[in-house]
Scaffold this active site. Structure first.
Site, short mmCIF file in Angstrom:
data_model
loop_
_atom_site.label_atom_id
_atom_site.label_comp_id
_atom_site.label_asym_id
_atom_site.label_seq_id
_atom_site.Cartn_x
_atom_site.Cartn_y
_atom_site.Cartn_z
N CYS A 138 0.82 -1.22 0.00
CA CYS A 138 0.00 0.00 0.00
C CYS A 138 0.85 1.28 0.00
CB CYS A 138 -1.01 -0.04 1.15
SG CYS A 138 -2.47 0.93 0.77
N HIS A 147 -3.75 -5.09 0.78
CA HIS A 147 -3.22 -5.44 2.11
C HIS A 147 -3.23 -6.95 2.33
CE1 HIS A 147 -2.65 -1.48 3.95
NE2 HIS A 147 -3.56 -1.12 3.07
N GLU A 152 -1.32 -8.53 4.32
CA GLU A 152 -0.98 -8.83 5.72
C GLU A 152 -2.24 -8.99 6.58
OE1 GLU A 152 -1.17 -5.81 4.56
OE2 GLU A 152 -2.17 -4.71 6.18
N1 LIG Z 1 -2.04 6.69 2.64
C1 LIG Z 1 -1.99 6.02 1.35
C2 LIG Z 1 -1.75 4.52 1.57
C3 LIG Z 1 -2.96 3.86 2.23
C4 LIG Z 1 -2.60 2.81 3.27
O1 LIG Z 1 -1.47 2.33 3.36
N2 LIG Z 1 -3.62 2.48 4.06
C5 LIG Z 1 -3.54 1.52 5.14
C6 LIG Z 1 -3.27 2.21 6.46
C7 LIG Z 1 -3.47 1.32 7.67
C8 LIG Z 1 -2.82 -0.06 7.52
O2 LIG Z 1 -1.58 -0.18 7.65
O3 LIG Z 1 -3.54 -1.04 7.22
C9 LIG Z 1 -3.28 6.24 0.56
O4 LIG Z 1 -4.30 6.59 1.21
O5 LIG Z 1 -3.27 6.02 -0.66
#
Ligand SMILES: N[C@@H](CCC(=O)NCCCC(=O)O)C(=O)O
Length: 259
Positions: free
Chosen positions: A118, A226, A228
């Site tokens: 992400c 995601h 994970e």
């Molecule tokens: N901020 C960026 C990436 C989005 C992101 O990584 N969201 C997950 C945050 C919480 C987690 O670690 O699961 C965007 O908004 O594009």
């Protein structure tokens, strides 16, 4: 969660965000990433503080067997890709940016396996010369890729849309599928793909959802979703973390062999 005492597991650097807790700045990483590194990749996580110190990173990279670039609610500062000035209410994390962007280049130069998730996916594209859409939902070109923050966490991380797996790539060799469902929790996305990256998957609206570093000597893959999140319950997530862990083990064996 128990980590079996083992001195033989590879060490994976997990990057931190800088967050203010009470009156103080902290370096933090999400538990689900740490859990997936231990249980999914069979490695030992080592947190990398958002110190933004290149000399420290050059020393660190030599002692690590892999790097995990985690997701994060903050945005990569658009100055790193000549983007427009962010809105005043945009959550930023310059310490993280100034740590991960040089770290990505060091990992690739030193053939250290690197897995971006992400925000980590977005950082890899920016670090290697690409750019981002700052607000996908305002372009009029894409489906909704953000999560609904008014529903439960389970619902936020639930599968959201299909992605098409590029033929002949790393993901196709891992998944042996041409289309899978993924979750989607992001405001930003790839606008211009960095020249050294190869597309591994796209959403039905054409948005790039995964890439690999072309001609990388070691595992160098990033995904916009995601894996994970409850990785044990998803075949493709398990495959991703197992492949990353195997790459880290190979790196450790090469390092131990050369002393
Ligand atoms: N901020 C960026 C990436 C989005 C992101 O990584 N969201 C997950 C945050 C919480 C987690 O670690 O699961 C965007 O908004 O594009």
């Amino acid at each position: 969660m128990t980590v079996e005492p083992s001195h033989s597991r590879p060490l994976v650097g997990v990057v931190c965000d800088m967050e203010i807790i009470g009156p103080h700045p902290f370096h933090v990483a999400g538990h689900k990433y740490i859990h997936a590194v231990i249980e999914g990749s069979n490695c030992i996580p080592v947190l990398i503080p958002a110190l933004a110190n290149e000399q420290a990173l050059e020393q660190l990279i030599k002692s690590l067997d892999g790097i995990l670039l985690t997701g994060g609610y903050s945005m990569v500062h658009p100055s790193h890709y000549q983007g427009n000035t962010p809105d005043a209410d945009t959550k930023l994390d310059p310490n993280r940016d100034n740590t991960t962007l040089p770290l990505i280049k060091l990992a690739i130069e030193n053939q250290v396996p690197i897995f971006g998730i992400c925000r980590g996916f977005q950082e890899m594209n920016v670090a290697l010369g690409g750019s981002l859409h700052q607000k996908l939902h305002e372009t009029g070109e894409y489906i909704e890729h953000r999560e609904d923050k008014n529903v439960s966490l389970e619902q936020q991380y639930d599968l959201a849309h299909p992605i098409n797996i590029a033929s002949g790539g790393v993901l196709q060799s891992l998944f042996a599928e041409s289309c899978i469902q993924v979750n989607s929790l992001h405001t930003q996305g790839v606008q211009r793909l960095a020249p050294s990256l190869s597309i591994e998957a796209t959403a039905e609206d054409g948005l790039i959802e995964a890439f690999s570093v072309s001609d990388a000597k070691a595992f160098a893959l990033a995904v916009q979703w995601h894996p994970e999140w409850q990785f044990e319950n998803n075949l493709y997530s398990r495959k991703l973390f197992a492949a990353f862990g195997q790459a880290c083990l190979s790196r450790q064996q090469v390092k131990n062999h050369h002393g």
